[in-house]
Design a protein around this motif. Structure first.
Motif, PDB file in Angstrom:
ATOM      1  N   ASN A  50     -13.719 117.196  44.240  1.00  0.00           N
ATOM      2  CA  ASN A  50     -15.071 116.948  43.742  1.00  0.00           C
ATOM      3  C   ASN A  50     -16.072 117.923  44.348  1.00  0.00           C
ATOM      4  O   ASN A  50     -15.816 118.539  45.387  1.00  0.00           O
ATOM      5  CB  ASN A  50     -15.507 115.495  43.988  1.00  0.00           C
ATOM      6  N   ILE A  51     -17.195 118.058  43.664  1.00  0.00           N
ATOM      7  CA  ILE A  51     -18.337 118.843  44.119  1.00  0.00           C
ATOM      8  C   ILE A  51     -19.510 117.896  44.255  1.00  0.00           C
ATOM      9  O   ILE A  51     -19.746 117.057  43.381  1.00  0.00           O
ATOM     10  CB  ILE A  51     -18.664 119.962  43.113  1.00  0.00           C
ATOM     11  N   GLU A  71     -14.511 116.738  39.817  1.00  0.00           N
ATOM     12  CA  GLU A  71     -15.494 115.674  39.593  1.00  0.00           C
ATOM     13  C   GLU A  71     -16.816 116.113  40.212  1.00  0.00           C
ATOM     14  O   GLU A  71     -16.853 116.666  41.310  1.00  0.00           O
ATOM     15  CB  GLU A  71     -15.034 114.371  40.254  1.00  0.00           C
ATOM     16  N   TRP A  72     -17.909 115.872  39.512  1.00  0.00           N
ATOM     17  CA  TRP A  72     -19.231 116.207  40.021  1.00  0.00           C
ATOM     18  C   TRP A  72     -19.891 114.918  40.510  1.00  0.00           C
ATOM     19  O   TRP A  72     -20.229 114.049  39.722  1.00  0.00           O
ATOM     20  CB  TRP A  72     -20.050 116.873  38.938  1.00  0.00           C
ATOM     21  N   ILE A  92     -19.322 112.491  51.025  1.00  0.00           N
ATOM     22  CA  ILE A  92     -18.188 113.395  51.258  1.00  0.00           C
ATOM     23  C   ILE A  92     -16.912 112.589  51.468  1.00  0.00           C
ATOM     24  O   ILE A  92     -16.891 111.603  52.196  1.00  0.00           O
ATOM     25  CB  ILE A  92     -18.456 114.295  52.475  1.00  0.00           C
ATOM     26  N   THR A  93     -15.855 113.030  50.799  1.00  0.00           N
ATOM     27  CA  THR A  93     -14.542 112.408  50.950  1.00  0.00           C
ATOM     28  C   THR A  93     -13.507 113.487  51.261  1.00  0.00           C
ATOM     29  O   THR A  93     -13.830 114.684  51.312  1.00  0.00           O
ATOM     30  CB  THR A  93     -14.126 111.675  49.660  1.00  0.00           C
ATOM     31  N   GLN A  94     -12.282 113.083  51.422  1.00  0.00           N
ATOM     32  CA  GLN A  94     -11.204 114.050  51.659  1.00  0.00           C
ATOM     33  C   GLN A  94     -10.961 114.927  50.434  1.00  0.00           C
ATOM     34  O   GLN A  94     -10.304 115.966  50.543  1.00  0.00           O
ATOM     35  CB  GLN A  94      -9.917 113.307  52.032  1.00  0.00           C
ATOM     36  N   LYS A  95     -11.503 114.506  49.290  1.00  0.00           N
ATOM     37  CA  LYS A  95     -11.318 115.273  48.057  1.00  0.00           C
ATOM     38  C   LYS A  95     -12.475 116.237  47.771  1.00  0.00           C
ATOM     39  O   LYS A  95     -12.462 116.924  46.746  1.00  0.00           O
ATOM     40  CB  LYS A  95     -11.147 114.322  46.874  1.00  0.00           C
ATOM     41  N   THR A  96     -13.465 116.277  48.642  1.00  0.00           N
ATOM     42  CA  THR A  96     -14.626 117.132  48.389  1.00  0.00           C
ATOM     43  C   THR A  96     -14.268 118.608  48.565  1.00  0.00           C
ATOM     44  O   THR A  96     -13.795 119.026  49.618  1.00  0.00           O
ATOM     45  CB  THR A  96     -15.793 116.753  49.323  1.00  0.00           C
ATOM     46  N   ARG A 123     -22.894 119.974  60.974  1.00  0.00           N
ATOM     47  CA  ARG A 123     -21.932 118.864  60.931  1.00  0.00           C
ATOM     48  C   ARG A 123     -20.995 118.974  59.740  1.00  0.00           C
ATOM     49  O   ARG A 123     -19.767 118.908  59.868  1.00  0.00           O
ATOM     50  CB  ARG A 123     -22.676 117.522  60.850  1.00  0.00           C
ATOM     51  N   VAL A 124     -21.574 119.148  58.576  1.00  0.00           N
ATOM     52  CA  VAL A 124     -20.802 119.076  57.331  1.00  0.00           C
ATOM     53  C   VAL A 124     -19.843 120.253  57.204  1.00  0.00           C
ATOM     54  O   VAL A 124     -18.732 120.117  56.681  1.00  0.00           O
ATOM     55  CB  VAL A 124     -21.751 118.987  56.122  1.00  0.00           C
TER      56      VAL A 124
END
Length: 304
Positions: A50-51, A71-72, A92-96, A123-124
């Motif tokens: 995802n974005i 995925e947006w 934010i997820t593990q799929k980001t 951080r991000v």
């Protein structure tokens, strides 16, 4: 020109590096910034990923991600129409694949707190790539302080900062943009970017001159502010509110359907754009020369 622009492109790259206090190896030039946004979307795309971006915000990078089946995740703005960094971080997820921040934001022309954005990036970026689009940064009173270029200068990895000459420099038709990031990140993105080969000699030479012409930039900014203040006065006189702008456009809620508003203004020779969010219809008008703003005012008064 009958010669390739390798020398001019290198000179422009050197000027930017000197101004920002970074290495030339931290810079990719491109014919406008759009190609760099799309290149980053392609580079960091992962199947099923995802974005994340604010909503509304500039769409080039997220749209390219969607084309690639990402995925947006659209994160609503704060109550004062600013990018909600806290909510974005929580999304934010593990799929980001990548986080996209446009600052100042398009179409709201709002800016986030600088130190909060610095902390966010630090951080991000430890989790996912962070893309900071600074297309409108030149309209801020303290560009150096507001920019995230400092993070690249400090050696922070996984943060990309993109600029364009299309706004304050007036190069929308000449197409010059650039990305600044750590070398490892640039090496990845450059595989998918057009790079300096897409820049004409004419554009590169003009950019070299414009980049060093501080008096021109000051004058262009002063004229933009004068046109913006005139636009504010027109909207106030007609009983309209607006979001205070930190860019070269103003977003304000309108009292009719957005498409109808665009059509009516178009009939009067004025091009604008519309948005719909927060259960309101909105118009975004770009800030041009004073005669162009007067033309907008004349058309607007007929239908407001």
């Amino acid at each position: 020109s009958y010669q390739y622009g390798f020398a001019q492109i290198r000179e422009l790259q050197q000027l930017i590096a000197k101004e920002e206090g970074i290495s030339e190896r931290n810079i990719i030039l491109s014919a406008g910034s759009s190609n760099l946004l799309e290149a980053a979307a392609i580079c960091f795309n992962q199947p099923g990923g995802n974005i994340i971006s604010a909503d509304p915000s500039y769409r080039d990078l997220p749209d390219k991600g969607v084309e690639l089946h990402a995925e947006w995740i659209k994160v609503p703005l704060t109550a004062d129409y600013k990018t909600d960094l806290d909510a974005i971080e929580k999304s934010i997820t593990q799929k980001t694949n990548i986080v996209y921040i446009c600052n100042p934001n398009n179409p709201t022309a709002t800016v986030v707190d600088t130190e909060k954005l610095v902390s966010f990036c630090k951080r991000v970026s430890q989790k996912v790539p962070v893309f900071i689009d600074e297309a409108y940064i030149d309209y801020l009173p303290d560009v150096k302080n507001a920019s995230m270029m400092r993070l690249v200068k400090e050696g922070l990895k996984n943060v990309m900062v993109v600029r364009t000459f299309s706004k304050l420099y007036g190069f929308a038709g000449l197409r010059i943009g650039y990305m600044v990031a750590d070398k490892d990140t640039l090496d990845k993105v450059q595989v998918y970017a057009q790079g300096g080969n897409g820049i004409s000699v004419t554009s590169a030479q003009a950019a070299i001159a414009a980049y060093q012409d501080k008096d021109f930039l000051k004058e262009a900014l002063a004229k933009t502010i004068a046109s913006r203040d005139y636009l504010y006065s027109v909207l106030k006189a007609e009983g309209y509110e607006y979001i205070p702008s930190s860019a070269n456009f103003v977003l304000f809620p309108i009292k009719m359907d957005g498409m109808k508003f665009i059509q009516e203004m178009g009939k009067r020779g004025v091009g604008v754009r519309s948005w719909k969010f927060n259960n309101k219809e909105w118009c975004r008008v770009s800030i041009g020369r004073m005669d162009e703003m007067e033309a907008f005012a004349a058309a607007f008064k007929e239908i407001s």
